[in-house]
Scaffold this motif. Structure first.
Motif, PDB file in Angstrom:
ATOM      1  N   LEU A 214       0.845  -1.196   0.000  1.00 28.01           N
ATOM      2  CA  LEU A 214       0.000   0.000   0.000  1.00 28.01           C
ATOM      3  C   LEU A 214       0.878   1.243   0.000  1.00 28.01           C
ATOM      4  CD1 LEU A 214      -2.763  -0.941   2.609  1.00 28.01           C
ATOM      5  CD2 LEU A 214      -3.052  -0.698   0.132  1.00 28.01           C
ATOM      6  N   LEU A 215       0.557   2.191  -0.841  1.00 28.38           N
ATOM      7  CA  LEU A 215       1.226   3.490  -0.793  1.00 28.38           C
ATOM      8  C   LEU A 215       0.622   4.306   0.350  1.00 28.38           C
ATOM      9  CD1 LEU A 215       1.326   4.570  -4.566  1.00 28.38           C
ATOM     10  CD2 LEU A 215       3.137   3.500  -3.224  1.00 28.38           C
ATOM     11  N   GLY A 216       1.395   5.258   0.868  1.00 25.43           N
ATOM     12  CA  GLY A 216       0.839   6.179   1.863  1.00 25.43           C
ATOM     13  C   GLY A 216      -0.395   6.871   1.314  1.00 25.43           C
ATOM     14  N   MET A 217      -0.397   7.136   0.005  1.00 22.32           N
ATOM     15  CA  MET A 217      -1.536   7.819  -0.619  1.00 22.32           C
ATOM     16  C   MET A 217      -2.764   6.912  -0.691  1.00 22.32           C
ATOM     17  SD  MET A 217       0.639  10.023  -3.416  1.00 22.32           S
ATOM     18  CE  MET A 217       1.941   8.822  -3.597  1.00 22.32           C
ATOM     19  N   ASP A 218      -2.542   5.596  -0.850  1.00 19.58           N
ATOM     20  CA  ASP A 218      -3.666   4.654  -0.751  1.00 19.58           C
ATOM     21  C   ASP A 218      -4.263   4.717   0.656  1.00 19.58           C
ATOM     22  OD1 ASP A 218      -3.216   3.700  -3.353  1.00 19.58           O
ATOM     23  OD2 ASP A 218      -1.909   2.091  -2.667  1.00 19.58           O
ATOM     24  N   LEU A 219      -3.393   4.783   1.658  1.00 22.08           N
ATOM     25  CA  LEU A 219      -3.844   4.812   3.047  1.00 22.08           C
ATOM     26  C   LEU A 219      -4.643   6.081   3.350  1.00 22.08           C
ATOM     27  CD1 LEU A 219      -0.595   3.359   4.660  1.00 22.08           C
ATOM     28  CD2 LEU A 219      -2.842   2.243   4.625  1.00 22.08           C
ATOM     29  N   VAL A 220      -4.272   7.207   2.723  1.00 17.71           N
ATOM     30  CA  VAL A 220      -5.052   8.450   2.891  1.00 17.71           C
ATOM     31  C   VAL A 220      -6.483   8.221   2.405  1.00 17.71           C
ATOM     32  CG1 VAL A 220      -5.345  10.827   2.054  1.00 17.71           C
ATOM     33  CG2 VAL A 220      -3.081  10.038   2.762  1.00 17.71           C
ATOM     34  N   ARG A 221      -6.613   7.675   1.216  1.00 17.19           N
ATOM     35  CA  ARG A 221      -7.951   7.477   0.648  1.00 17.19           C
ATOM     36  C   ARG A 221      -8.759   6.449   1.451  1.00 17.19           C
ATOM     37  NH1 ARG A 221      -9.619   6.600  -5.711  1.00 17.19           N
ATOM     38  NH2 ARG A 221     -11.820   6.075  -5.329  1.00 17.19           N
ATOM     39  N   LEU A 222      -8.123   5.332   1.809  1.00 16.95           N
ATOM     40  CA  LEU A 222      -8.823   4.301   2.591  1.00 16.95           C
ATOM     41  C   LEU A 222      -9.278   4.850   3.940  1.00 16.95           C
ATOM     42  CD1 LEU A 222      -6.429   1.394   1.646  1.00 16.95           C
ATOM     43  CD2 LEU A 222      -8.890   1.413   1.164  1.00 16.95           C
ATOM     44  N   ALA A 223      -8.437   5.690   4.562  1.00 18.39           N
ATOM     45  CA  ALA A 223      -8.797   6.293   5.853  1.00 18.39           C
ATOM     46  C   ALA A 223     -10.024   7.199   5.703  1.00 18.39           C
ATOM     47  CB  ALA A 223      -7.614   7.090   6.398  1.00 18.39           C
ATOM     48  N   LEU A 224     -10.072   7.967   4.618  1.00 20.89           N
ATOM     49  CA  LEU A 224     -11.210   8.866   4.387  1.00 20.89           C
ATOM     50  C   LEU A 224     -12.475   8.084   4.048  1.00 20.89           C
ATOM     51  CD1 LEU A 224      -9.359  11.654   2.370  1.00 20.89           C
ATOM     52  CD2 LEU A 224     -10.368  11.915   4.653  1.00 20.89           C
ATOM     53  N   GLU A 225     -12.316   7.032   3.257  1.00 24.70           N
ATOM     54  CA  GLU A 225     -13.488   6.241   2.866  1.00 24.70           C
ATOM     55  C   GLU A 225     -14.071   5.466   4.048  1.00 24.70           C
ATOM     56  OE1 GLU A 225     -12.553   3.712  -0.450  1.00 24.70           O
ATOM     57  OE2 GLU A 225     -12.636   5.366  -1.887  1.00 24.70           O
ATOM     58  N   ARG A 226     -13.222   5.095   5.022  1.00 28.65           N
ATOM     59  CA  ARG A 226     -13.665   4.169   6.069  1.00 28.65           C
ATOM     60  C   ARG A 226     -13.708   4.779   7.468  1.00 28.65           C
ATOM     61  NH1 ARG A 226     -10.984  -1.555   3.997  1.00 28.65           N
ATOM     62  NH2 ARG A 226     -11.596  -1.268   1.832  1.00 28.65           N
ATOM     63  N   GLY A 227     -13.207   5.990   7.644  1.00 28.77           N
ATOM     64  CA  GLY A 227     -13.134   6.594   8.984  1.00 28.77           C
ATOM     65  C   GLY A 227     -14.175   7.684   9.179  1.00 28.77           C
ATOM     66  N   GLY A 228     -15.050   7.516  10.186  1.00 23.67           N
ATOM     67  CA  GLY A 228     -16.076   8.527  10.468  1.00 23.67           C
ATOM     68  C   GLY A 228     -15.583   9.637  11.377  1.00 23.67           C
ATOM     69  N   SER A 229     -14.349   9.497  11.888  1.00 23.23           N
ATOM     70  CA  SER A 229     -13.717  10.527  12.721  1.00 23.23           C
ATOM     71  C   SER A 229     -12.216  10.451  12.470  1.00 23.23           C
ATOM     72  CB  SER A 229     -14.004  10.274  14.207  1.00 23.23           C
ATOM     73  OG  SER A 229     -13.357   9.076  14.623  1.00 23.23           O
ATOM     74  N   ALA A 230     -11.490  11.448  12.957  1.00 22.50           N
ATOM     75  CA  ALA A 230     -10.033  11.451  12.772  1.00 22.50           C
ATOM     76  C   ALA A 230      -9.414  10.232  13.460  1.00 22.50           C
ATOM     77  CB  ALA A 230      -9.438  12.745  13.322  1.00 22.50           C
ATOM     78  N   ARG A 231      -9.925   9.905  14.648  1.00 23.80           N
ATOM     79  CA  ARG A 231      -9.381   8.752  15.384  1.00 23.80           C
ATOM     80  C   ARG A 231      -9.665   7.443  14.637  1.00 23.80           C
ATOM     81  NH1 ARG A 231      -8.832   7.965  21.528  1.00 23.80           N
ATOM     82  NH2 ARG A 231      -9.309  10.176  21.520  1.00 23.80           N
ATOM     83  N   GLU A 232     -10.890   7.319  14.104  1.00 26.27           N
ATOM     84  CA  GLU A 232     -11.231   6.124  13.314  1.00 26.27           C
ATOM     85  C   GLU A 232     -10.347   6.018  12.084  1.00 26.27           C
ATOM     86  OE1 GLU A 232     -15.284   5.458  11.960  1.00 26.27           O
ATOM     87  OE2 GLU A 232     -15.985   5.428  14.028  1.00 26.27           O
ATOM     88  N   ALA A 233     -10.111   7.155  11.424  1.00 24.96           N
ATOM     89  CA  ALA A 233      -9.264   7.169  10.226  1.00 24.96           C
ATOM     90  C   ALA A 233      -7.856   6.700  10.571  1.00 24.96           C
ATOM     91  CB  ALA A 233      -9.226   8.578   9.627  1.00 24.96           C
ATOM     92  N   LEU A 234      -7.364   7.130  11.735  1.00 27.18           N
ATOM     93  CA  LEU A 234      -6.037   6.712  12.195  1.00 27.18           C
ATOM     94  C   LEU A 234      -6.012   5.196  12.415  1.00 27.18           C
ATOM     95  CD1 LEU A 234      -3.928   8.594  14.808  1.00 27.18           C
ATOM     96  CD2 LEU A 234      -4.229   6.155  15.076  1.00 27.18           C
ATOM     97  N   GLU A 235      -7.081   4.674  13.024  1.00 20.14           N
ATOM     98  CA  GLU A 235      -7.151   3.222  13.281  1.00 20.14           C
ATOM     99  C   GLU A 235      -7.231   2.430  11.980  1.00 20.14           C
ATOM    100  OE1 GLU A 235     -10.478   3.139  15.923  1.00 20.14           O
ATOM    101  OE2 GLU A 235      -9.291   3.838  17.642  1.00 20.14           O
ATOM    102  N   VAL A 236      -7.898   2.994  10.979  1.00 19.04           N
ATOM    103  CA  VAL A 236      -7.967   2.345   9.656  1.00 19.04           C
ATOM    104  C   VAL A 236      -6.553   2.214   9.085  1.00 19.04           C
ATOM    105  CG1 VAL A 236      -8.692   2.668   7.248  1.00 19.04           C
ATOM    106  CG2 VAL A 236     -10.341   3.050   9.096  1.00 19.04           C
ATOM    107  N   ILE A 237      -5.785   3.295   9.147  1.00 17.19           N
ATOM    108  CA  ILE A 237      -4.421   3.285   8.586  1.00 17.19           C
ATOM    109  C   ILE A 237      -3.545   2.270   9.319  1.00 17.19           C
ATOM    110  CG2 ILE A 237      -2.289   4.623   8.287  1.00 17.19           C
ATOM    111  CD1 ILE A 237      -4.046   7.107   7.789  1.00 17.19           C
ATOM    112  N   THR A 238      -3.562   2.294  10.657  1.00 16.57           N
ATOM    113  CA  THR A 238      -2.656   1.416  11.398  1.00 16.57           C
ATOM    114  C   THR A 238      -3.028  -0.058  11.207  1.00 16.57           C
ATOM    115  OG1 THR A 238      -3.944   1.774  13.433  1.00 16.57           O
ATOM    116  CG2 THR A 238      -2.008   3.174  13.082  1.00 16.57           C
ATOM    117  N   ALA A 239      -4.335  -0.367  11.109  1.00 14.96           N
ATOM    118  CA  ALA A 239      -4.756  -1.765  10.894  1.00 14.96           C
ATOM    119  C   ALA A 239      -4.324  -2.253   9.512  1.00 14.96           C
ATOM    120  CB  ALA A 239      -6.268  -1.883  11.053  1.00 14.96           C
ATOM    121  N   LEU A 240      -4.490  -1.410   8.491  1.00 17.13           N
ATOM    122  CA  LEU A 240      -4.088  -1.789   7.129  1.00 17.13           C
ATOM    123  C   LEU A 240      -2.571  -1.908   7.011  1.00 17.13           C
ATOM    124  CD1 LEU A 240      -6.623   0.454   5.195  1.00 17.13           C
ATOM    125  CD2 LEU A 240      -6.528  -2.037   5.030  1.00 17.13           C
ATOM    126  N   LEU A 241      -1.864  -1.039   7.715  1.00 18.07           N
ATOM    127  CA  LEU A 241      -0.400  -1.071   7.724  1.00 18.07           C
ATOM    128  C   LEU A 241       0.089  -2.388   8.309  1.00 18.07           C
ATOM    129  CD1 LEU A 241       1.816   0.977   6.982  1.00 18.07           C
ATOM    130  CD2 LEU A 241       1.770   1.794   9.329  1.00 18.07           C
TER     131      LEU A 241
END
Length: 368
Positions: free
Chosen positions: A55-82
């Motif tokens: 995954l590119l960091g830029m993929d993680l930006v998009r996945l975080a936005l698509e799947r995170g309803g808050s900043a904290r959720e978006a962060l959790e999306v990135i760390t789980a995918l990482l």
């Protein structure tokens, strides 16, 4: 399907608006319909980069936005995918690979976070007051709010931290000898911090636009054949009854671009003028990749580039007039946002649905 690999689909995704390099799937920065904003930057750390496409960091930006309803959720999306997929793959549309790890800024109406990574390891810092910037280097020291469960053991086992005393993520995982680009980033990071501190307590959308346009700091890159390709500023009111307003340039060099407002509403009018063309035989998707190049500029980008040349060659008259006209257009957008957030005007949903389209159309007219 992300840039290089597939991930499992989420049951539900949020609407997103993205500023992205046209050849890849992810985004440099963007926002979703919950008022979450995420942006990323590259870093080089003691962790090896690896040769595999992940995954590119830029993929993680998009996945975080698509799947995170808050900043904290978006962060959790990135760390789980990482954790599951790792990060890697070339971040540039060129035959010679350009690979890096990533740092992220995440914000919503109530919270702001910095997330920094080194391979699959990470540290996150919640920003509770004031301002914060990132700039191509690890910047989280000992003030860590959340971290990878194996982070400190990794640093200790590699001899990057003794295991005694204070643990600093940046000190443990930063390279001892920095590549030249990292040295330049230090000055940019300091300048960004100082510019924000100068406006402490009174940071407005205009403040951030002026900082992004600051040539002396190097934040607005316009040298050695490299130019800041797009810029974004978001206003996220704490009151959930008020809309979030996201300003995008969609064109390079913010010092000579117009920030145009975008608001999430139903039935947003498509803006084909800022969508890059697609190619049946895309060199980014063929293996081996990037063996040829294609012109990915969208229509607004093309016209803006032609206008930039005019501004550079003819600063005194027509170029200056054009710049002033564009600045006036931006001012109207900012005034409209103020009226909207103060409640002095209540635009109908159709007006907001057409807002970004209308601003792009107006800008295009000035270029013709």
């Amino acid at each position: 399907q992300c840039t290089y690999l597939e991930v499992e689909q989420a049951e539900r995704t949020h609407a997103v608006v993205l500023s992205r390099p046209a050849w890849l799937w992810g985004a440099e920065m963007g926002a979703n319909d919950c008022g979450v904003c995420v942006g990323n930057e590259g870093v080089w750390t003691r962790e090896p980069l690896g040769d595999n496409e992940a995954l590119l960091g830029m993929d993680l930006v998009r996945l975080a936005l698509e799947r995170g309803g808050s900043a904290r959720e978006a962060l959790e999306v990135i760390t789980a995918l990482l954790e599951r997929y790792g990060q890697g793959g070339s971040c540039k549309e060129e035959p010679v690979p350009f690979v890096y790890h990533n740092t992220f800024l995440l914000a919503d109406r109530a919270e702001a976070w910095v997330l920094e990574t080194a391979g699959r390891y990470w540290a996150a810092q919640r920003i509770r007051e004031g301002s914060r910037n990132i700039s191509n280097q690890l910047s989280i020291g000992s003030d860590i709010t959340a971290e990878h469960p194996g982070l400190r053991e990794r640093a200790r086992s590699q001899g990057w931290w003794s295991g005694d005393g204070e643990f600093s993520f940046a000190r443990a995982f930063s390279l001892e000898v920095q590549p030249p680009r990292m040295e330049a980033a230090k000055a940019r990071f300091r300048a960004g911090k100082e510019l924000l501190q100068q406006h402490a307590g009174d940071i407005t959308a205009e403040t951030l636009m002026s900082i992004l346009r600051d040539k002396d700091s190097g934040i607005c890159v316009d040298a050695e054949g490299f130019r800041t390709a797009g810029s974004m500023v978001s206003v996220l009111p704490r009151d959930p009854a008020l809309p979030c307003v996201h300003f995008f340039t969609a064109t390079p060099d913010p010092s000579r671009s117009v920030f145009k407002p975008f608001v999430f509403v139903a039935g947003i009018k498509p803006v084909p003028q800022v969508r890059s063309p697609t190619f049946l035989q895309d060199p980014a998707k063929q293996i081996p990749r990037f063996r040829s190049s294609v012109d990915r500029r969208h229509e607004l980008y093309r016209r803006h580039q032609a206008a930039l040349e005019l501004m550079e060659q003819d600063r005194q008259e027509r170029g200056q007039q054009l710049l002033e006209t564009l600045q006036e257009l931006e001012k109207q957008g900012l005034e409209g946002m103020r009226e909207l957030l103060e409640g002095s005007v209540t635009p109908c949903p159709e007006e907001l649905a057409d807002l970004f389209f209308d601003c792009v159309e107006a800008e295009m007219k000035f270029y013709t």
